[in-house]
Motif scaffolding. Sequence first.
Motif, PDB file in Angstrom:
ATOM      1  N   ALA A  14       8.314  18.656  -8.881  1.00  0.00           N
ATOM      2  CA  ALA A  14       7.064  18.509  -8.140  1.00  0.00           C
ATOM      3  C   ALA A  14       6.727  17.035  -7.904  1.00  0.00           C
ATOM      4  O   ALA A  14       6.349  16.635  -6.798  1.00  0.00           O
ATOM      5  N   GLY A  15       6.846  16.222  -8.952  1.00  0.00           N
ATOM      6  CA  GLY A  15       6.548  14.799  -8.810  1.00  0.00           C
ATOM      7  C   GLY A  15       7.482  14.117  -7.828  1.00  0.00           C
ATOM      8  O   GLY A  15       7.048  13.307  -6.998  1.00  0.00           O
ATOM      9  N   TYR A  16       8.758  14.458  -7.887  1.00  0.00           N
ATOM     10  CA  TYR A  16       9.731  13.865  -6.972  1.00  0.00           C
ATOM     11  C   TYR A  16       9.477  14.314  -5.539  1.00  0.00           C
ATOM     12  O   TYR A  16       9.562  13.519  -4.594  1.00  0.00           O
ATOM     13  N   ALA A  17       9.150  15.602  -5.372  1.00  0.00           N
ATOM     14  CA  ALA A  17       8.896  16.132  -4.027  1.00  0.00           C
ATOM     15  C   ALA A  17       7.689  15.455  -3.380  1.00  0.00           C
ATOM     16  O   ALA A  17       7.719  15.115  -2.193  1.00  0.00           O
ATOM     17  N   ARG A  19       6.488  12.471  -4.018  1.00  0.00           N
ATOM     18  CA  ARG A  19       6.814  11.081  -3.698  1.00  0.00           C
ATOM     19  C   ARG A  19       7.620  10.985  -2.402  1.00  0.00           C
ATOM     20  O   ARG A  19       7.450  10.041  -1.621  1.00  0.00           O
ATOM     21  N   VAL A  20       8.502  11.942  -2.163  1.00  0.00           N
ATOM     22  CA  VAL A  20       9.339  11.895  -0.968  1.00  0.00           C
ATOM     23  C   VAL A  20       8.582  12.383   0.261  1.00  0.00           C
ATOM     24  O   VAL A  20       8.620  11.751   1.322  1.00  0.00           O
ATOM     25  N   LEU A  21       7.887  13.509   0.132  1.00  0.00           N
ATOM     26  CA  LEU A  21       7.256  14.134   1.291  1.00  0.00           C
ATOM     27  C   LEU A  21       5.929  13.485   1.669  1.00  0.00           C
ATOM     28  O   LEU A  21       5.520  13.540   2.820  1.00  0.00           O
ATOM     29  N   ILE A  28      -1.512   4.355  -5.534  1.00  0.00           N
ATOM     30  CA  ILE A  28      -1.888   4.810  -6.875  1.00  0.00           C
ATOM     31  C   ILE A  28      -1.399   6.237  -7.137  1.00  0.00           C
ATOM     32  O   ILE A  28      -0.970   6.577  -8.238  1.00  0.00           O
ATOM     33  N   TRP A  29      -1.430   7.080  -6.104  1.00  0.00           N
ATOM     34  CA  TRP A  29      -0.955   8.455  -6.258  1.00  0.00           C
ATOM     35  C   TRP A  29       0.568   8.499  -6.334  1.00  0.00           C
ATOM     36  O   TRP A  29       1.136   9.321  -7.068  1.00  0.00           O
ATOM     37  N   LEU A  30       1.218   7.619  -5.575  1.00  0.00           N
ATOM     38  CA  LEU A  30       2.674   7.541  -5.669  1.00  0.00           C
ATOM     39  C   LEU A  30       3.104   7.080  -7.055  1.00  0.00           C
ATOM     40  O   LEU A  30       4.081   7.594  -7.621  1.00  0.00           O
ATOM     41  N   VAL A  36       4.733  10.889 -13.686  1.00  0.00           N
ATOM     42  CA  VAL A  36       4.984  12.286 -14.051  1.00  0.00           C
ATOM     43  C   VAL A  36       6.482  12.568 -14.074  1.00  0.00           C
ATOM     44  O   VAL A  36       6.998  13.221 -14.998  1.00  0.00           O
ATOM     45  N   THR A  37       7.196  12.071 -13.070  1.00  0.00           N
ATOM     46  CA  THR A  37       8.639  12.290 -12.992  1.00  0.00           C
ATOM     47  C   THR A  37       9.355  11.667 -14.184  1.00  0.00           C
ATOM     48  O   THR A  37      10.215  12.297 -14.818  1.00  0.00           O
ATOM     49  N   LEU A  38       9.019  10.417 -14.502  1.00  0.00           N
ATOM     50  CA  LEU A  38       9.673   9.735 -15.622  1.00  0.00           C
ATOM     51  C   LEU A  38       9.303  10.377 -16.956  1.00  0.00           C
ATOM     52  O   LEU A  38      10.140  10.462 -17.872  1.00  0.00           O
TER      53      LEU A  38
END
Length: 211
Positions: A14-17, A19-21, A28-30, A36-38
Amino acid sequence: METPLAVASVLYLAGYAVRVLAHGMDQIWLDLCLAVTLSAWSVFIVDYAVRVRLSGLKPLRFVRAHLLGTVVLILPLLRPLQMVKIYEQIQRRRDQPRLTLYARVMAYSSLTVALLGFAGALAVLQHERGAPDATIRTFGDSLWWAAETLTTVGYGDVTPVTPTGRVIAVGMMACGVALLGAVTGSFSSWLIQTFTREDEKGPPGNSPGAP
């Protein structure tokens, strides 16, 4: 650890998606999505380290014995595939009814293809959309490309142009051949087994003891 690992897999994807989309959102949200991803990745690292410690095996021997887990740990792209193994462990632990071998292979392979296609589409889009002469510029383009690649159709209308994108493509082609082969092979075996049983039964009038 089944439940925490499952949650970590979902959070990672979810975190990766996001960031990409949603790369145009506020920084700040990115940064939050990256955190979250890390954090989710760190859960897998800790779990892997604990399992190495408790196994009593030397690190290299543990790596050879748990190759899939090692690959999943090193390559974040394959992180969601861990959910397939976790689902199987949860089913066993709760004594849930299990599918037949053929059905399980087809179900898990299909789930793996879907997860791998989604994650691969995200990764390729991240590296391709800003490249010169890129043909993959939207998420729709990357999903179409992922479907072509996993099925090894390769129309050539959209193709990666960056080195990273091409490396991802090679990995997805290899995985696509193996996973789709497992699905079709299991389905064929199931059909053969079903028809063999029908042949062994024979016509109703030829059953033993029939007049």
